[in-house]
Write a protein that holds these residues in place. Structure first.
Motif, PDB file in Angstrom:
ATOM      1  N   CYS A 129     -44.575 -53.660  34.014  1.00  0.00           N
ATOM      2  CA  CYS A 129     -45.081 -52.460  33.353  1.00  0.00           C
ATOM      3  C   CYS A 129     -44.456 -51.259  34.045  1.00  0.00           C
ATOM      4  CB  CYS A 129     -46.611 -52.384  33.405  1.00  0.00           C
ATOM      5  SG  CYS A 129     -47.300 -52.187  35.059  1.00  0.00           S
ATOM      6  N   SER A 130     -44.302 -50.178  33.320  1.00  0.00           N
ATOM      7  CA  SER A 130     -43.708 -48.977  33.883  1.00  0.00           C
ATOM      8  C   SER A 130     -44.771 -48.147  34.599  1.00  0.00           C
ATOM      9  CB  SER A 130     -43.048 -48.142  32.793  1.00  0.00           C
ATOM     10  OG  SER A 130     -42.674 -46.871  33.302  1.00  0.00           O
ATOM     11  N   LEU A 131     -44.487 -47.773  35.827  1.00  0.00           N
ATOM     12  CA  LEU A 131     -45.440 -47.007  36.632  1.00  0.00           C
ATOM     13  C   LEU A 131     -45.824 -45.695  35.958  1.00  0.00           C
ATOM     14  CD1 LEU A 131     -46.932 -46.414  39.343  1.00  0.00           C
ATOM     15  CD2 LEU A 131     -44.795 -45.418  40.147  1.00  0.00           C
ATOM     16  N   TYR A 132     -44.848 -44.920  35.540  1.00  0.00           N
ATOM     17  CA  TYR A 132     -45.140 -43.613  34.947  1.00  0.00           C
ATOM     18  C   TYR A 132     -45.710 -43.753  33.543  1.00  0.00           C
ATOM     19  CZ  TYR A 132     -43.077 -40.717  38.646  1.00  0.00           C
ATOM     20  OH  TYR A 132     -42.833 -40.078  39.849  1.00  0.00           O
ATOM     21  N   ALA A 133     -45.152 -44.683  32.745  1.00  0.00           N
ATOM     22  CA  ALA A 133     -45.611 -44.823  31.357  1.00  0.00           C
ATOM     23  C   ALA A 133     -47.076 -45.212  31.280  1.00  0.00           C
ATOM     24  CB  ALA A 133     -44.758 -45.853  30.623  1.00  0.00           C
ATOM     25  N   THR A 134     -47.542 -46.016  32.220  1.00  0.00           N
ATOM     26  CA  THR A 134     -48.941 -46.452  32.213  1.00  0.00           C
ATOM     27  C   THR A 134     -49.863 -45.457  32.908  1.00  0.00           C
ATOM     28  OG1 THR A 134     -48.517 -47.783  34.209  1.00  0.00           O
ATOM     29  CG2 THR A 134     -48.369 -48.905  32.089  1.00  0.00           C
ATOM     30  N   ASN A 135     -49.291 -44.385  33.412  1.00  0.00           N
ATOM     31  CA  ASN A 135     -50.106 -43.359  34.078  1.00  0.00           C
ATOM     32  C   ASN A 135     -49.768 -41.975  33.534  1.00  0.00           C
ATOM     33  OD1 ASN A 135     -51.715 -44.700  36.438  1.00  0.00           O
ATOM     34  ND2 ASN A 135     -49.668 -45.613  36.539  1.00  0.00           N
ATOM     35  N   GLY A 136     -49.784 -41.862  32.207  1.00  0.00           N
ATOM     36  CA  GLY A 136     -49.592 -40.564  31.568  1.00  0.00           C
ATOM     37  C   GLY A 136     -48.324 -40.431  30.764  1.00  0.00           C
ATOM     38  N   GLY A 137     -47.309 -41.251  31.044  1.00  0.00           N
ATOM     39  CA  GLY A 137     -46.063 -41.168  30.288  1.00  0.00           C
ATOM     40  C   GLY A 137     -44.850 -41.008  31.178  1.00  0.00           C
ATOM     41  N   GLU A 138     -43.697 -41.460  30.680  1.00  0.00           N
ATOM     42  CA  GLU A 138     -42.461 -41.276  31.434  1.00  0.00           C
ATOM     43  C   GLU A 138     -42.184 -39.788  31.612  1.00  0.00           C
ATOM     44  OE1 GLU A 138     -41.263 -43.688  32.824  1.00  0.00           O
ATOM     45  OE2 GLU A 138     -41.396 -45.507  31.604  1.00  0.00           O
ATOM     46  N   PRO A 139     -41.494 -39.404  32.673  1.00  0.00           N
ATOM     47  CA  PRO A 139     -41.105 -37.997  32.814  1.00  0.00           C
ATOM     48  C   PRO A 139     -40.252 -37.555  31.632  1.00  0.00           C
ATOM     49  CG  PRO A 139     -40.683 -39.229  34.844  1.00  0.00           C
ATOM     50  CD  PRO A 139     -41.026 -40.239  33.793  1.00  0.00           C
ATOM     51  N   PRO A 140     -40.255 -36.262  31.303  1.00  0.00           N
ATOM     52  CA  PRO A 140     -39.413 -35.781  30.206  1.00  0.00           C
ATOM     53  C   PRO A 140     -37.932 -36.014  30.473  1.00  0.00           C
ATOM     54  CG  PRO A 140     -40.367 -33.946  31.430  1.00  0.00           C
ATOM     55  CD  PRO A 140     -41.053 -35.186  31.908  1.00  0.00           C
ATOM     56  N   PHE A 141     -37.551 -36.020  31.742  1.00  0.00           N
ATOM     57  CA  PHE A 141     -36.182 -36.355  32.127  1.00  0.00           C
ATOM     58  C   PHE A 141     -36.134 -36.633  33.623  1.00  0.00           C
ATOM     59  CE2 PHE A 141     -36.626 -31.720  32.027  1.00  0.00           C
ATOM     60  CZ  PHE A 141     -36.305 -31.373  33.330  1.00  0.00           C
ATOM     61  N   THR A 142     -35.143 -37.421  34.017  1.00  0.00           N
ATOM     62  CA  THR A 142     -34.854 -37.632  35.440  1.00  0.00           C
ATOM     63  C   THR A 142     -33.401 -37.313  35.751  1.00  0.00           C
ATOM     64  OG1 THR A 142     -34.299 -39.988  35.121  1.00  0.00           O
ATOM     65  CG2 THR A 142     -36.602 -39.447  35.650  1.00  0.00           C
ATOM     66  N   ASN A 143     -32.605 -37.093  34.709  1.00  0.00           N
ATOM     67  CA  ASN A 143     -31.205 -36.707  34.844  1.00  0.00           C
ATOM     68  C   ASN A 143     -31.016 -35.453  34.001  1.00  0.00           C
ATOM     69  OD1 ASN A 143     -28.119 -37.578  33.425  1.00  0.00           O
ATOM     70  ND2 ASN A 143     -28.332 -37.117  35.585  1.00  0.00           N
ATOM     71  N   CYS A 144     -30.375 -34.428  34.581  1.00  0.00           N
ATOM     72  CA  CYS A 144     -30.311 -33.150  33.876  1.00  0.00           C
ATOM     73  C   CYS A 144     -28.958 -32.480  34.097  1.00  0.00           C
ATOM     74  CB  CYS A 144     -31.440 -32.231  34.351  1.00  0.00           C
ATOM     75  SG  CYS A 144     -31.490 -30.632  33.512  1.00  0.00           S
ATOM     76  N   PRO A 184     -38.813 -61.847  28.924  1.00  0.00           N
ATOM     77  CA  PRO A 184     -38.234 -61.684  30.257  1.00  0.00           C
ATOM     78  C   PRO A 184     -38.808 -62.678  31.247  1.00  0.00           C
ATOM     79  CG  PRO A 184     -39.771 -59.903  29.763  1.00  0.00           C
ATOM     80  CD  PRO A 184     -39.588 -60.677  28.501  1.00  0.00           C
ATOM     81  N   ALA A 185     -38.059 -62.932  32.313  1.00  0.00           N
ATOM     82  CA  ALA A 185     -38.452 -63.931  33.303  1.00  0.00           C
ATOM     83  C   ALA A 185     -39.684 -63.509  34.085  1.00  0.00           C
ATOM     84  CB  ALA A 185     -37.286 -64.207  34.255  1.00  0.00           C
ATOM     85  N   GLY A 239     -37.490 -46.489  24.999  1.00  0.00           N
ATOM     86  CA  GLY A 239     -37.410 -46.916  23.619  1.00  0.00           C
ATOM     87  C   GLY A 239     -36.145 -47.644  23.245  1.00  0.00           C
ATOM     88  N   ASP A 240     -35.094 -47.614  24.111  1.00  0.00           N
ATOM     89  CA  ASP A 240     -33.885 -48.334  23.742  1.00  0.00           C
ATOM     90  C   ASP A 240     -34.037 -49.822  24.057  1.00  0.00           C
ATOM     91  OD1 ASP A 240     -33.304 -48.756  26.434  1.00  0.00           O
ATOM     92  OD2 ASP A 240     -31.683 -47.303  26.527  1.00  0.00           O
ATOM     93  N   GLU A 241     -33.012 -50.608  23.738  1.00  0.00           N
ATOM     94  CA  GLU A 241     -33.112 -52.063  23.833  1.00  0.00           C
ATOM     95  C   GLU A 241     -33.364 -52.534  25.255  1.00  0.00           C
ATOM     96  OE1 GLU A 241     -33.160 -54.144  21.242  1.00  0.00           O
ATOM     97  OE2 GLU A 241     -33.092 -52.374  19.970  1.00  0.00           O
ATOM     98  N   VAL A 242     -32.704 -51.903  26.220  1.00  0.00           N
ATOM     99  CA  VAL A 242     -32.871 -52.309  27.615  1.00  0.00           C
ATOM    100  C   VAL A 242     -34.286 -52.013  28.090  1.00  0.00           C
ATOM    101  CG1 VAL A 242     -32.131 -51.838  29.985  1.00  0.00           C
ATOM    102  CG2 VAL A 242     -30.423 -52.067  28.169  1.00  0.00           C
ATOM    103  N   TYR A 243     -34.760 -50.823  27.788  1.00  0.00           N
ATOM    104  CA  TYR A 243     -36.111 -50.422  28.194  1.00  0.00           C
ATOM    105  C   TYR A 243     -37.156 -51.343  27.582  1.00  0.00           C
ATOM    106  CZ  TYR A 243     -40.173 -47.330  28.900  1.00  0.00           C
ATOM    107  OH  TYR A 243     -41.390 -46.806  29.271  1.00  0.00           O
ATOM    108  N   LYS A 244     -37.011 -51.638  26.300  1.00  0.00           N
ATOM    109  CA  LYS A 244     -37.970 -52.512  25.626  1.00  0.00           C
ATOM    110  C   LYS A 244     -37.934 -53.922  26.206  1.00  0.00           C
ATOM    111  CE  LYS A 244     -36.657 -51.538  21.372  1.00  0.00           C
ATOM    112  NZ  LYS A 244     -36.622 -51.527  19.885  1.00  0.00           N
ATOM    113  N   TYR A 245     -36.752 -54.400  26.555  1.00  0.00           N
ATOM    114  CA  TYR A 245     -36.677 -55.734  27.157  1.00  0.00           C
ATOM    115  C   TYR A 245     -37.394 -55.767  28.502  1.00  0.00           C
ATOM    116  CZ  TYR A 245     -35.001 -60.004  29.260  1.00  0.00           C
ATOM    117  OH  TYR A 245     -34.961 -61.230  29.880  1.00  0.00           O
ATOM    118  N   LEU A 246     -37.195 -54.745  29.314  1.00  0.00           N
ATOM    119  CA  LEU A 246     -37.830 -54.699  30.629  1.00  0.00           C
ATOM    120  C   LEU A 246     -39.349 -54.756  30.528  1.00  0.00           C
ATOM    121  CD1 LEU A 246     -35.504 -52.037  32.235  1.00  0.00           C
ATOM    122  CD2 LEU A 246     -35.918 -54.312  33.194  1.00  0.00           C
ATOM    123  N   LEU A 247     -39.887 -54.227  29.431  1.00  0.00           N
ATOM    124  CA  LEU A 247     -41.337 -54.225  29.233  1.00  0.00           C
ATOM    125  C   LEU A 247     -41.798 -55.368  28.343  1.00  0.00           C
ATOM    126  CD1 LEU A 247     -41.995 -50.396  28.804  1.00  0.00           C
ATOM    127  CD2 LEU A 247     -42.208 -51.797  30.862  1.00  0.00           C
ATOM    128  N   GLY A 248     -40.868 -56.271  27.985  1.00  0.00           N
ATOM    129  CA  GLY A 248     -41.233 -57.406  27.145  1.00  0.00           C
ATOM    130  C   GLY A 248     -41.617 -57.004  25.749  1.00  0.00           C
TER     131      GLY A 248
END
Length: 413
Positions: free
Chosen positions: A308-323, A303-304, A286-295
């Protein structure tokens, strides 16, 4: 703040399985599982027909950034290089991937290169510039793919393209976009840049854009019947939550380089490659970088290359990847740009916030890094040559018809 639409899509993440030693009762690394996208069951690499390969992205936490003052919540035994190196090596082995996109990779020549070769991997590596000791690596199985072309990305090259008449105002106006990770600015990440003091005045765009971040581009010919080509990009975007303008500049440069590399590969091999872009993007959904990557950023140019995001298009991004106790969120992603030649068939399962192996923060006895790996199994559906070969046949048929017509004219004359 995470995108609320994404949060509603997040699948019900299951607790990971924890393996324990029968002799000591002490925990061992987690038994990593890939979940089928079709039936939700655990799967292995060889459960479906067609050529299949596995790709994993993982920030393994460079040992140079491991200090007890940065990770006071972590048992001291989990921070020692001898224990961590073996735990990471075992985890990489257990992932059983054909492609590993590794960030914060240090001790490459002294440890990882030879040990991964013993596990059947070849590798390419780029170290960060300046005094930085870590970098990015792509490890791959020669039995699954042949490396045919590679390029390095140095984000410091952005300095060479500065329009000094406009960039200062742009940077100043966009410099405070991402505030989700302010608490993480102390500790490990601040050590990476020495609080920016080793670079000079951060208000100078020539200094601000020189963050010593890097990436890798690699083209592989899969060892399937169609010799399908894939491009794998691996990168680690700058960390500071207050410098979203720099992150955005880096991902724009990344996608431009990926697009140019794709064109080079297409022309050189007369084939349209699939593209997989993986890494630690130090940006939340949802931040600016993420939104740019997805156009999806209407305030920025397109973007050039469309991803599409692998996880987002298959159920959603993980709740976290850094903890860690200071910050828990999703920073790592796998993005795709594919014309229908690849199909993801399973995703690497990511633990949920209630998983016993996560409570208290990472790293710990179960996870040797403060990040979690993400990944997927893919099946090749067809050859990228299929869109070109018919055209070649059409040309050949045309030439044959032309020759026949010419022969008839000569006979009539």
């Amino acid at each position: 703040m995470q995108n609320t639409t994404m949060l509603t899509m997040v699948r019900k993440w299951r607790p990971w399985r924890i393996c324990k030693s029968k002799m000591s009762g002490m925990p061992k690394p987690i038994c990593l599982k890939f979940i089928s996208l079709e039936d939700g069951e655990f799967t292995t690499k060889n459960t479906s027909s067609g050529f299949k390969f596995r790709l994993v992205s993982y920030n393994i936490l460079a040992q140079v950034y491991v200090k007890s003052s940065y990770f006071p919540h972590t048992p001291s035994s989990c921070l020692k290089w001898k224990a961590r190196s073996q735990a990471i090596l075992m985890e990489l082995k257990n992932l059983s991937a054909d492609f590993l996109c590794i960030q914060e990779l240090d001790e490459y020549n002294s440890f990882y290169k030879s040990n991964m070769e013993n596990l059947g991997y070849s590798s390419i590596y780029i170290q960060r510039t300046g005094q930085k000791k870590d970098g990015c690596g792509i490890l791959y199985r020669p039995s699954s793919a042949e490396l045919v072309l590679k390029e390095e990305i140095h984000y410091n090259d952005l300095v060479n393209g500065i329009d000094y008449g406009n960039v200062s105002t742009e940077i100043e106006s966009n410099g405070m976009l991402d505030i989700d990770r302010k608490e993480e600015a102390s500790g490990k990440d601040s050590m990476k840049e020495n609080s920016h003091g080793d670079h000079g005045d951060p208000s100078d765009p020539r200094v601000r854009l020189k963050r010593d971040c890097v990436g890798l581009l690699a083209a592989f010919k899969l060892r399937d019947a169609s010799n399908h080509l894939i491009i794998v990009a691996n990168t680690h975007i700058y960390w500071d939550p207050d410098w979203a303008d720099v992150k955005l500049a880096q991902v724009k440069y990344l996608l431009t380089r990926v697009s140019q590399f794709k064109e080079v590969v297409s022309n050189k091999f007369c084939s349209i490659p699939s593209v997989i872009v993986a890494g630690d993007f130090n940006s939340t959904p949802g931040d600016e970088v993420y939104k740019y990557l997805l156009g999806a950023n209407s305030d920025s140019e397109a973007p050039a290359i469309q991803l599409c995001s692998l996880y987002a298009t298959n159920g959603g991004e993980p709740p976290f990847t850094n903890c860690t106790p200071d910050f828990t969120g999703t920073l790592d992603y796998i993005f795709l740009s594919d014309a229908g030649y690849l199909k993801p068939v399973s995703l690497l399962e990511v633990p949920g916030p209630e998983s016993a192996d996560i409570i208290g923060g990472l790293p710990n006895h179960y996870h040797p890094s403060d990040h979690l790996p993400i990944g997927a199994d893919f099946v090749v559906l067809g050859s990228s040559n299929s869109s070109i070969v018919p055209k070649l046949h059409d040309v050949e048929d045309g030439l044959v018809k032309f020759k026949i017509e010419e022969d008839k004219k000569d006979q009539n004359n």
